[in-house]
Design a protein around this motif. Structure first.
Motif, short mmCIF file in Angstrom:
data_model
loop_
_atom_site.label_atom_id
_atom_site.label_comp_id
_atom_site.label_asym_id
_atom_site.label_seq_id
_atom_site.Cartn_x
_atom_site.Cartn_y
_atom_site.Cartn_z
N LEU A 224 0.54 -1.23 -0.26
CA LEU A 224 -0.21 0.10 0.00
C LEU A 224 0.57 1.20 0.16
O LEU A 224 1.96 1.54 0.85
N HIS A 225 0.53 2.28 -0.85
CA HIS A 225 1.29 3.43 -0.57
C HIS A 225 0.35 4.57 -1.14
O HIS A 225 -0.65 4.84 -1.37
N ASN A 226 0.77 5.67 -0.37
CA ASN A 226 0.06 6.57 -0.04
C ASN A 226 0.89 8.77 -0.60
O ASN A 226 2.33 7.80 0.05
N TYR A 227 0.14 8.87 -1.13
CA TYR A 227 0.72 10.04 -1.36
C TYR A 227 -0.08 11.82 -1.80
O TYR A 227 -1.25 11.08 -2.30
N SER A 228 0.35 12.34 -1.01
CA SER A 228 -0.39 13.41 -1.28
C SER A 228 0.32 14.89 -1.45
O SER A 228 1.08 14.85 -0.81
N ASN B 235 3.43 7.72 2.60
CA ASN B 235 3.89 6.38 3.17
C ASN B 235 3.82 5.31 2.44
O ASN B 235 2.87 5.04 1.36
N THR B 236 4.77 4.06 2.81
CA THR B 236 4.76 3.21 1.98
C THR B 236 4.49 1.61 2.99
O THR B 236 5.62 1.98 3.70
N LEU C 121 6.89 -0.10 7.21
CA LEU C 121 6.33 0.75 6.99
C LEU C 121 7.86 2.01 6.72
O LEU C 121 8.54 1.45 7.78
N LYS C 122 7.30 2.62 5.74
CA LYS C 122 8.09 3.60 5.86
C LYS C 122 7.37 4.40 5.84
O LYS C 122 6.34 5.36 4.62
N ASP C 123 7.95 5.92 6.41
CA ASP C 123 6.53 7.36 6.81
C ASP C 123 7.12 8.41 6.82
O ASP C 123 8.55 8.09 8.23
N GLU C 124 7.58 9.08 6.27
CA GLU C 124 8.54 10.31 6.77
C GLU C 124 7.95 11.78 7.24
O GLU C 124 8.25 11.48 8.55
N PHE C 125 6.26 10.93 7.54
CA PHE C 125 5.70 12.04 8.55
C PHE C 125 5.73 11.63 9.84
O PHE C 125 5.23 12.42 10.74
N LYS C 126 6.22 10.09 10.30
CA LYS C 126 6.37 9.61 11.71
C LYS C 126 7.48 9.99 12.05
O LYS C 126 8.35 8.40 13.07
#
Length: 350
Positions: A178-182, A192-193, A216-221
């Motif tokens: 699952l990948h999310n971008y905005s 995040n991925t 999980l990779k999430d730069e905002f966390k």
């Protein structure tokens, strides 16, 4: 010359020899007195009888292969009795597996007779969950969603997902991505991925063991990479065509590689649950939840809850609404405890 015995009817005597029998008459006699071709037979609730070969029974439907109509799918609730000439493999709701020919008995039961040992077992027809289940069954889905806004605010978002599953009589395998971008006004607001892999092996249904992995990779966390690995045991409370519920417990290795904070590794418990409900052929609901309390400090825990509703559009396409809640009881300084993400995506099942 072949001569049949003389037959006496009252005072008349006659003798029949092969010289008077035409080959076409002999062929007709062989056809009329030949044994009928054996076939499986279904007796439906409405009184109809169908003959053919039982291929499988899964998902609440029985597949009968016929010469006159090909493969016919029949709702299991419409079948009153079943008779098979050839041995079939059946699964019961308690996890038992039997193989043999099926014949009905009084009271709604079924007798399963083994062709190898000749022994028989009597089971309740309602306890049979599958007949001739597939040795291996692959399935999966690909989803994509997004939005675009321009004017006073320039806003863009995209969601991509992939999932594949494989089921056999004793094993289950699942792989997810699952990948999310905005971004908003050219500034990235989320990226995040997430990926996961899980293997289940049924020791004896409904009990199974599993191995699970999540990343999980999430730069905002402040997460360069979170890794979760560990085994456990699970129990399938029920699994039928309408719904299913699994409960799991295990231990995991938990690692967090931070971009700014201090890297950490520790051991956690893993408590999980998954519930699926098929409201209809067009509407499905699913929820998965995992809780990871630290072994040395249960007040420090992570929780992930993902639920989705999928409605079929036909030909494998569906709309999928997903709600994801992620909670960290003791996040890194400057990071919020709760993240909630809702997405609407176009989904294709294969």
């Amino acid at each position: 010359m072949i001569v049949f015995e003389r037959l006496q009817l009252g005072e008349n005597m006659f003798q029949l020899n092969s010289g008077f029998i035409k080959w076409k008459h002999l062929f007709l006699i062989l056809v009329l007195f030949a044994a009928p071709v054996q076939a499986d037979e279904l007796l439906l609730v409405n009184g109809d009888r169908l003959s053919g070969t039982v291929k499988s029974m899964d998902g609440g439907k029985l597949t009968l292969s016929t010469e006159y109509g090909g493969d016919i799918k029949i709702k299991l609730s419409s079948v009153k009795k079943i008779i098979t000439e050839e041995p079939v493999r059946i699964h019961l709701d308690n996890g038992w597996k039997l193989k043999g020919s099926l014949t009905p008995i009084e009271g709604g039961g079924v007798r399963v007779k083994s062709a190898q040992t000749g022994q028989s077992a009597v089971v309740d027809w309602r306890r049979i969950t599958a007949v001739n289940p597939p040795e291996s069954n692959w399935s999966g889905s690909i989803s994509a969603g997004g939005s675009m806004q321009s004017g006073n605010t320039d806003l863009n978002s995209i969601t991509l997902g992939f999932e594949t599953n494989r089921k056999t009589e004793d094993d289950r395998f699942r792989l997810r991505f699952l990948h999310n971008y905005s971004d908003e006004d050219d500034s990235v607001t989320s990226r995040n991925t997430y990926g996961s892999m899980k293997i289940d092996h049924f020791v004896k249904r409904p009990l199974y063991v599993y191995f699970a992995a999540e990343m999980l990779k999430d730069e905002f966390k402040d997460l360069n990479l979170r890794t979760i690995l560990g085994p456990g045991v699970g129990y399938s409370l029920w699994d039928d065509a309408k719904s299913s519920l699994d409960l799991e417990a295990g231990v995991t290795y938990f690692s967090q590689d931070h971009e700014l904070g201090v890297d950490e590794q520790w051991a956690t418990y893993r408590l999980g649950a998954e519930y699926a409900l098929h409201w209809s052929d067009r509407l499905k609901f699913n929820v998965e939840s995992q809780l990871y309390p630290r072994v040395d400090d249960t007040g420090d825990y992570k929780w992930r809850n993902e639920s989705n509703i999928k409605t079929s559009l036909g030909s494998g396409w569906a709309l999928k609404l997903t709600n994801l809640i992620e909670y960290d009881s003791k996040p890194t300084t400057g990071i919020k405890e709760t993240d909630v993400t809702s997405t609407l995506a176009l989904d294709y099942d294969f």
